[in-house]
Every structure is written in C-alpha cells, then in structure tokens.
Write an enzyme that holds these catalytic residues in place. Structure first.
Site, PDB file in Angstrom:
ATOM      1  N   THR A 162     -31.953 -11.656 -26.606  1.00  0.00           N
ATOM      2  CA  THR A 162     -33.083 -11.774 -27.676  1.00  0.00           C
ATOM      3  C   THR A 162     -34.320 -12.839 -26.918  1.00  0.00           C
ATOM      4  OG1 THR A 162     -31.657 -11.545 -29.515  1.00  0.00           O
ATOM      5  CG2 THR A 162     -33.764 -12.510 -29.978  1.00  0.00           C
ATOM      6  N   LYS A 203     -36.879  -7.161 -33.474  1.00  0.00           N
ATOM      7  CA  LYS A 203     -35.665  -8.410 -33.772  1.00  0.00           C
ATOM      8  C   LYS A 203     -35.955  -9.565 -34.393  1.00  0.00           C
ATOM      9  CE  LYS A 203     -31.820 -10.490 -32.697  1.00  0.00           C
ATOM     10  NZ  LYS A 203     -30.451 -10.361 -32.743  1.00  0.00           N
ATOM     11  N   LYS A 235     -33.237 -20.818 -31.240  1.00  0.00           N
ATOM     12  CA  LYS A 235     -34.203 -20.438 -30.413  1.00  0.00           C
ATOM     13  C   LYS A 235     -35.026 -19.257 -30.886  1.00  0.00           C
ATOM     14  CE  LYS A 235     -32.295 -17.500 -28.010  1.00  0.00           C
ATOM     15  NZ  LYS A 235     -32.120 -15.704 -28.037  1.00  0.00           N
TER      16      LYS A 235
HETATM   17  P1  NAP Z   1     -23.504 -17.101 -25.176  1.00  0.00           P
HETATM   18  O1  NAP Z   1     -22.173 -16.882 -25.532  1.00  0.00           O
HETATM   19  O2  NAP Z   1     -24.243 -18.038 -24.736  1.00  0.00           O
HETATM   20  O3  NAP Z   1     -23.893 -15.831 -23.734  1.00  0.00           O
HETATM   21  C1  NAP Z   1     -25.010 -16.101 -23.007  1.00  0.00           C
HETATM   22  C2  NAP Z   1     -24.485 -15.816 -21.393  1.00  0.00           C
HETATM   23  O4  NAP Z   1     -25.503 -15.501 -20.440  1.00  0.00           O
HETATM   24  C3  NAP Z   1     -23.601 -17.066 -20.842  1.00  0.00           C
HETATM   25  O5  NAP Z   1     -22.429 -16.853 -20.404  1.00  0.00           O
HETATM   26  C4  NAP Z   1     -24.532 -17.791 -20.083  1.00  0.00           C
HETATM   27  O6  NAP Z   1     -23.963 -18.560 -19.069  1.00  0.00           O
HETATM   28  C5  NAP Z   1     -25.154 -16.477 -19.348  1.00  0.00           C
HETATM   29  N1  NAP Z   1     -26.488 -17.133 -18.860  1.00  0.00           N
HETATM   30  C6  NAP Z   1     -27.429 -17.652 -19.540  1.00  0.00           C
HETATM   31  N2  NAP Z   1     -28.323 -17.975 -18.956  1.00  0.00           N
HETATM   32  C7  NAP Z   1     -27.978 -17.473 -17.513  1.00  0.00           C
HETATM   33  C8  NAP Z   1     -28.706 -17.496 -16.286  1.00  0.00           C
HETATM   34  N3  NAP Z   1     -29.968 -18.041 -16.003  1.00  0.00           N
HETATM   35  N4  NAP Z   1     -27.982 -16.836 -15.236  1.00  0.00           N
HETATM   36  C9  NAP Z   1     -26.699 -16.394 -15.314  1.00  0.00           C
HETATM   37  N5  NAP Z   1     -26.203 -16.293 -16.424  1.00  0.00           N
HETATM   38  C10 NAP Z   1     -26.766 -16.965 -17.406  1.00  0.00           C
HETATM   39  O7  NAP Z   1     -24.668 -16.180 -25.796  1.00  0.00           O
HETATM   40  P2  NAP Z   1     -24.415 -14.834 -26.737  1.00  0.00           P
HETATM   41  O8  NAP Z   1     -23.956 -15.285 -28.364  1.00  0.00           O
HETATM   42  O9  NAP Z   1     -23.629 -13.920 -26.102  1.00  0.00           O
HETATM   43  O10 NAP Z   1     -25.895 -14.351 -26.792  1.00  0.00           O
HETATM   44  C11 NAP Z   1     -26.498 -13.590 -25.855  1.00  0.00           C
HETATM   45  C12 NAP Z   1     -27.813 -13.086 -26.216  1.00  0.00           C
HETATM   46  O11 NAP Z   1     -27.613 -12.137 -27.605  1.00  0.00           O
HETATM   47  C13 NAP Z   1     -28.794 -14.216 -26.878  1.00  0.00           C
HETATM   48  O12 NAP Z   1     -30.242 -13.967 -26.489  1.00  0.00           O
HETATM   49  C14 NAP Z   1     -28.735 -14.345 -28.291  1.00  0.00           C
HETATM   50  O13 NAP Z   1     -29.648 -14.621 -28.952  1.00  0.00           O
HETATM   51  C15 NAP Z   1     -28.310 -12.837 -28.631  1.00  0.00           C
HETATM   52  N6  NAP Z   1     -27.759 -12.332 -29.744  1.00  0.00           N
HETATM   53  C16 NAP Z   1     -26.300 -12.954 -30.037  1.00  0.00           C
HETATM   54  C17 NAP Z   1     -25.913 -12.486 -31.056  1.00  0.00           C
HETATM   55  C18 NAP Z   1     -24.513 -13.174 -31.611  1.00  0.00           C
HETATM   56  O14 NAP Z   1     -24.072 -12.892 -32.671  1.00  0.00           O
HETATM   57  N7  NAP Z   1     -23.855 -13.980 -30.902  1.00  0.00           N
HETATM   58  C19 NAP Z   1     -26.154 -11.328 -31.914  1.00  0.00           C
HETATM   59  C20 NAP Z   1     -27.413 -10.804 -31.472  1.00  0.00           C
HETATM   60  C21 NAP Z   1     -27.810 -11.323 -30.511  1.00  0.00           C
HETATM   61  P3  NAP Z   1     -22.805 -19.789 -19.372  1.00  0.00           P
HETATM   62  O15 NAP Z   1     -21.677 -19.491 -19.777  1.00  0.00           O
HETATM   63  O16 NAP Z   1     -22.993 -20.515 -18.113  1.00  0.00           O
HETATM   64  O17 NAP Z   1     -23.860 -20.551 -20.639  1.00  0.00           O
END
Ligand code: NAP
Length: 306
Positions: free
Chosen positions: A98, A173, A241
């Site tokens: 997102t 979104k 965010k």
């Molecule tokens: P998350 O658990 O923090 O996963 C994000 C992953 O991306 C982490 O493993 C992070 O690494 C990695 N990452 C971030 N920046 C990076 C970079 N520059 N280079 C390499 N890897 C990188 O978050 P999430 O919940 O999966 O969410 C991911 C996306 O989906 C976000 O945009 C969020 O808004 C969206 N989303 C989430 C949900 C939900 O329910 N969780 C639902 C819909 C949409 P690290 O492990 O080192 O931090």
C-alpha cells in the site's frame, strides 16, 4: 501457470503466506527481504533466496513487491542493487504494497521507459485473507499486463478487480483504509458501551455481526479485542502510514475527512506507549480504555490526588 518463475520482495506478515501460495501453485519463487531470517520458513518450503532486489528480479517475468511504504518501493526498484536495472524488457512488476497513488504512477512511468510494465495491486482482507488466499486485489495499470499475471493473482486472492489506469488501485485502497479506520472506532465504542451494560463482547459479536451494524472489523477484530490479543495482523504504524496517504489525498482534492483524522489521533495515543506502533490495529481499544479511565477518575490523568 505451472513452472513459472517469479520474484517476490518483502516476506513479512502478508508476503510470507503469499509466497507459500505461489509455491503450492507450482511456481519457482525467488525471494528477497530486508531481514533474511523472515524468509527462512519459505526457503524450507522450496523458495530460493536472492541477496538483493536485483537478484530476485533478474531471471523472472513477474516480480511481486510486498514491502512497507512508498520509499521502500522506490528503494527496491531504483536504489542500490535495485530491481529496475535487472528486470527483463517485457516483464511485469506487481506492487501489492500500500503506497501513495502518486508514487505508483511515478514508478510505473519510470519502469515503462525501460520496457517494464507495472501494476499497482494493493490488497484488502488482512492477514487472514493472505493466509487463506481470499484477498481482494485492486489493480491499477494496463489491462494487458493484468491479463498476463491474472493466473498468479488468482493464487493469492478471491477477487481481482481492474480499477483503472496506474494509481487507481492505490486510490481505491486509500478509500478502503478510511472504512477500516472508521469502522474500528465503532467497534471500540460498541464493545465498551456493551461492557458498561453488562453485556459480554461475545454476545455483541455473535448477535450484531450479521445485522445492519455488522462489519469485517467487528467479526475479525472484536474477538481479538475481547481476548486482549493485540498481536498484529495489521500494525498500528502501517495504518498510520495509510491514513497519512488518505489525508494527503483528501487535502489535495479538498475532501474533508474529520472521522479519519480522529482515528489517526486515537492510533497516535496507542503509538505513544512503548512498542504501541507494532501492535495490531485492534489496539485502538486501548486508547478508548484510557479515555474511560480518565472519565471515571480525572486524577489518574493529572496525577493530582486531592
Ligand atoms: P511487514 O510484516 O512489516 O512486512 C513488510 C516486509 O517488507 C518486511 O519483511 C520488511 O523487512 C520488508 N521490507 C520493507 N522495506 C524493505 C526494503 N526497502 N527492502 C527489502 N525489504 C523490505 O508488513 P505487512 O503487514 O506484511 O504489510 C506489507 C504491506 O501490505 C504494507 O504496505 C501494508 O500496508 C500492506 N497491507 C497489510 C495488511 C495487513 O493486514 N498486515 C493488509 C493489507 C495491506 P523487515 O522484516 O526487515 O522489516
């Protein structure tokens, strides 16, 4: 699409289960993420590790991104060892993260200059939807690129919708995040009012979920709130965010968004506690509970004990 090779960058809460679906669907998946240990279970399931975004992009026709924010997408595409230089002409980047609609449009234009198509494809359905492959995927970008990757998206979600040109998926979104935040406020207020009336959260969730007041937030976050389970799901800092993206869009278009602003303030109260930003968004109830304590006993807030 058996034997298809795909790259996948970002193996966090959402990315990891999605890679699992692609592996079970018969894809070869090359993964990269900032913290390698988070990809460990996926390597055990058959994924291949790449040391950089470029390494995940070099030999594939489709590259998925599921990272955090707009600057993260920019970094993995155009930063050091970024994917953009390694991607083949004719390949497709599918950004499931997102991010801001303006960022999505800019990155798409920059990749198009290299002969690479980009789709913004943010998702809704939460961590549960990612685990069960029941996500709704909102796609912005070219219809032809979408049709090429549709069989892969069908491994990840139940509903794949072409919203419009580049950025349109992210714009929809942002609307979704308004609904999530505002619905959550209603769930918190209803559960606390019920508690004051001696009605258990289980009754609220059971009886009201199927009625006019029901919502995804009540059905999925109500049980976590009532169990005191604040583990993420969807982290408070990520919703903040998203609400920043929402407010920027509202400001640019002149649409007032007072309810979203209130939700941001409640989440800010959660973030003010140590580690609060890493809790799941259901932790909004903690901000409300603090307000209840203040209403019952103002001296707890001022520290004055007359
Ligand atoms: P998350 O658990 O923090 O996963 C994000 C992953 O991306 C982490 O493993 C992070 O690494 C990695 N990452 C971030 N920046 C990076 C970079 N520059 N280079 C390499 N890897 C990188 O978050 P999430 O919940 O999966 O969410 C991911 C996306 O989906 C976000 O945009 C969020 O808004 C969206 N989303 C989430 C949900 C939900 O329910 N969780 C639902 C819909 C949409 P690290 O492990 O080192 O931090």
């Amino acid at each position: 699409m058996p034997e298809t090779s795909v790259g996948f960058i970002g193996t966090g809460i959402m990315g990891a289960p999605l890679v699992g679906h692609l592996l079970r669907g018969g894809c070869r998946v090359i993964v990269h993420s900032r913290t390698r240990t988070k990809a460990g279970p996926l390597l055990a399931q058959g994924a291949t590790w790449a040391d950089s975004p470029a390494g995940a992009a070099a030999a594939v026709d489709v590259l998925f991104l599921m990272v955090t924010d707009t600057p993260d997408v920019e970094q993995v595409l155009f930063g050091q060892d970024g994917a953009a230089l390694a991607l083949k002409r004719g390949s497709v980047v599918v950004d499931l993260s997102t991010i801001s609609p303006a960022g999505a449009r800019e990155f798409s234009t920059r990749l198009a200059a290299r002969g690479v198509a980009m789709l913004d494809a943010p998702v809704t359905g939460g961590d549960i939807g990612a685990r069960n492959a029941t996500l709704t995927i909102m796609v912005g970008g070219g219809a032809e690129a979408l049709e090429r990757v549709r069989p892969l998206l069908e491994m990840l979600g139940r509903r794949i919708v072409h919203v419009g040109p580049s950025g349109a998926g992210q714009a929809l979104k942002a609307c979704n995040q308004v609904l999530c935040a505002v619905n959550l406020m209603g769930v918190c207020e209803a559960l606390l009012l019920a508690r004051s009336a001696g009605i258990s959260p289980g009754v609220v969730i059971d009886v009201l979920s199927a009625g006019a007041g029901g919502s995804w937030a009540l059905a999925n976050y109500g049980p976590r709130m009532s169990a005191g389970d604040m583990a993420p799901g969807f982290m408070v800092k990520l919703q903040q965010k998203d609400l920043r993206i929402v407010q920027e869009a509202g400001q640019a278009s002149g649409v007032p968004m007072p309810a979203t602003a209130l939700a941001q303030q409640l989440f800010r109260a959660v973030e003010s506690a140590a580690g609060g930003g890493d809790l799941g968004t259901q932790a909004m109830i903690m901000a409300y509970e603090r307000l209840c304590v203040m209403a019952a006993d103002p001296t707890r807030v001022t520290g004055m004990t007359a």
